[in-house]
Design a protein around this motif. Structure first.
Motif: not given
Length: 633
Positions: A218-219, A223-224, A179-180
């Protein structure tokens, strides 16, 4: 509409053993159901791979890997895996069932946890993860969804589907797994994972438990990921002032960008957490005795501002903690520029890297199953996939001589394209030499057989008057019945049948029929009354002998009892007209008792027998009384 009405799995019997009862959860790779293990009569959780992934070897490999990884662990804080298999086109995994919720459910209900709750959960998670790291296993997908909180208070880590050996830490070219929100910088930038990557994920989880939110948001996933690679994780107390400095430092240590600056494994982080717990709870016991103004001023809502007086006093008493956090924060920010440059460089190399790992030498190919194939055919299959092939020999009890018995690496194992695969060719079963078996105690014979790698098959029992009970009488090959009582050549895993002595048949001579029958019954034999015969030595009605009806005699066989009729009758000798001395000798020699006038013994030659009763020639049992009459009397 209920789950049972919409899900065709409800009520299905999997592999003839697991009865599906209800659905527990659904994920991207599989659905988890509550089921009953009909063989052991217990509730289990059964994870079933989604049907559209059944033909994907990568997902199947991950499914099997989860079973193997978890099965290597036996720890109270790790979910037990009981079984793994395939039913038709459906791959499944059977685990222990833990009624309860996940850590994610707990965070959704309560937002954030207290430091004490966070410590309790982290101690259990780190204990289970320490066992995994000690066994050489990296979880690679730690997140609140994979921490199970049972109704009975147990806390366990589950879902080892992405687990890998701790030494297998090179990039694979596959898409980033896990999971990011919990991925370490090295996984984001290089695809590398080891035990310290799990530590980073735990640091993010710990931040989330203490603050109620993730540090990077983040969206878009990219970004994350960019924030993980470039930004420092803030201290939890910046979002929740109630977080102690010890837990701030532990989160920062676990989420260091440089893996070398983190705890090397879960055991090291657990030890530090226990030290922090002692420090925090030690301060808590002293706090009520301190005379201080209120520590927090409430401004509005849930926002709290530390009382300036308290802030000044704490800062004066704990300069080392403040300086430590400041230094760590500056050090993290200083690294941001080169991590940003590294991301740009990797993006520029993405095309070349994609080729290398997708179709070039760095790509991974699962080794196919070529067991039971001819070596030439197996070699062609492996060569077509880009492997180099060599051969070796091995003994096998399951694969015919000359066929492929196994491969190294094994089937379904991912190997770099161009890597080497060894074909092991069956030489058939391994030859063995058995020692002499007949005449030896049964336990010693069994040990001799299994010690050579063979197996003990059928063990027949029979009565034998020459060998004590428990002695092996004969041994034969199960395959063809060849006698190997004296030892001989055989092969590994083959079966040896034995014949074992029950000892001698009990002697029932001279016993009455009832006692004789009971004695034989005690050793597993049946008795049947048979012919009657005369016997001078056995009383009438007693057993003369017990005759077997088969040879050899086994338990359950019947023996026929020969019954005594007593002594055989003999004819009365012809003594009429003979003197008493001659007649007396003839009658007593024939075994009779005599009744006569005692005066005849005075002058025996003067008395002549005139008559006997029973009469001459009549057959009378020995021991019977004969009356003698003399002439003239």
């Amino acid at each position: 509409m209920t789950t049972s009405q919409t899900d065709p799995m409800i009520g299905r019997l999997i592999d003839g053993r697991y009865q599906v009862r209800s659905r527990i959860a659904r994920g991207g790779m599989a659905t988890v159901y509550l089921a009953t293990d009909l063989r052991l009569e217990r509730r289990v959780a059964i994870k079933i791979m989604h049907g559209h992934l059944a033909d994907d070897s990568t997902f199947k490999s991950r499914f099997v890997q989860e079973a193997r990884s978890a099965a290597r662990l036996a720890h109270p804080n790790v979910v037990n895996v009981f079984d793994q298999g395939q039913d038709s086109d459906m791959a499944y995994l059977v685990m222990e069932y833990l009624p309860g919720i996940t850590l994610r459910d707990l965070l959704k209900d309560y937002g954030r946890l207290t430091p004490e709750q966070t410590i309790d959960i982290m101690e259990a998670v780190l204990s289970g993860l320490a066992a995994a790291h000690k066994a050489g296993i990296v979880h690679r997908d730690l997140k609140p969804e994979n921490v199970l909180l049972a109704d009975d208070g147990r806390i366990k880590i589950g879902d080892f589907g992405l687990a890998r050996a701790a030494s297998a830490n090179t990039a694979t070219g596959q898409a980033l797994l896990g999971t990011i929100a919990y991925l370490s910088p090295e996984l984001v930038t290089r695809g590398v994972a080891d035990a310290r990557s799990d530590i980073y994920a735990l640091g993010i989880m710990m931040y989330e438990m203490l603050t109620g939110q993730q540090p990077f948001q983040g969206e878009q996933p990219m970004q994350i990921a960019y924030q993980h690679a470039n930004d420092a994780v803030p201290v939890p107390s910046s979002k929740n002032p109630a977080v102690p400095a010890e837990l701030d430092e532990l989160v920062l240590w676990a989420t260091e960008k440089d893996p070398d600056r983190r705890p090397k494994d879960a055991r090291e982080m657990l030890d530090r957490l226990i030290e922090a717990e002692k420090s925090i709870r030690g301060e808590a016991t002293l706090q009520p005795t301190m005379v201080l103004p209120p520590a927090f001023d409430v401004v509005e809502g849930d926002t709290q501002i530390i009382n300036p007086a308290i802030r000044q006093q704490v800062a004066a008493n704990t300069p080392s903690a403040a300086e430590s956090l400041t230094t760590a924060t500056k050090r993290r920010r200083a690294k941001g520029w080169w991590l940003f440059a590294l991301v740009i460089l990797l993006a520029g190399l993405a095309g070349g890297t994609g080729w290398y790992f997708g179709a070039g030498p760095g790509s991974l190919v699962d080794v196919p199953n070529v067991v039971n194939q001819a070596p030439d055919k197996a070699t062609a299959t492996l060569t077509d996939l880009g492997f180099t092939v060599k051969q070796a020999q091995e003994y096998s009890v399951t694969v015919p001589t000359g066929q492929v018995s196994s491969t190294d690496p094994g089937a379904d194992t991912p190997v770099n394209r161009g890597g080497q695969v060894t074909l092991r060719i069956s030489q058939g079963p391994k030859p063995i030499e058995l020692p002499a078996l007949a005449g030896q105690p049964l336990d010693a014979v069994k040990a001799a057989i299994t010690g050579q790698g063979a197996k003990v098959g059928e063990t027949a029992e029979q009565f034998d008057g020459k060998a004590p009970a428990g002695t092996v009488l004969a041994a034969t090959r199960a395959t063809d019945g060849t006698d190997i009582s004296g030892g001989g050549s055989y092969f590994e895993a083959a079966t040896v049948n034995l014949v074992v002595s029950l000892g001698a048949i009990p002697d029932v001579t001279g016993k009455n029929v009832e006692d004789a029958t009971a004695t034989l019954r005690d050793v597993g034999l049946l008795a049947q009354s048979g012919p009657e015969s005369y016997s001078d030595s056995i009383d009438k009605g007693d057993v003369i002998s017990a005759q077997p009806q088969s040879d050899p005699v086994h338990k359950g066989d019947t023996l026929v009892l020969e019954i005594s009729k007593g002594p055989e009758p003999v004819p009365v000798p012809d003594v009429v007209g003979k003197t008493w001395d001659v007649a007396k000798k003839a009658l007593t020699d024939a075994g009779f008792k005599l009744k006569y006038s005692a005066i005849a013994d005075v002058v025996p030659t003067a008395f002549v027998v005139a008559k006997v009763n029973p009469g001459v020639g009549e057959r009378v049992e020995k021991g019977s009384e004969i009356t003698v009459n003399f002439a003239g009397f």
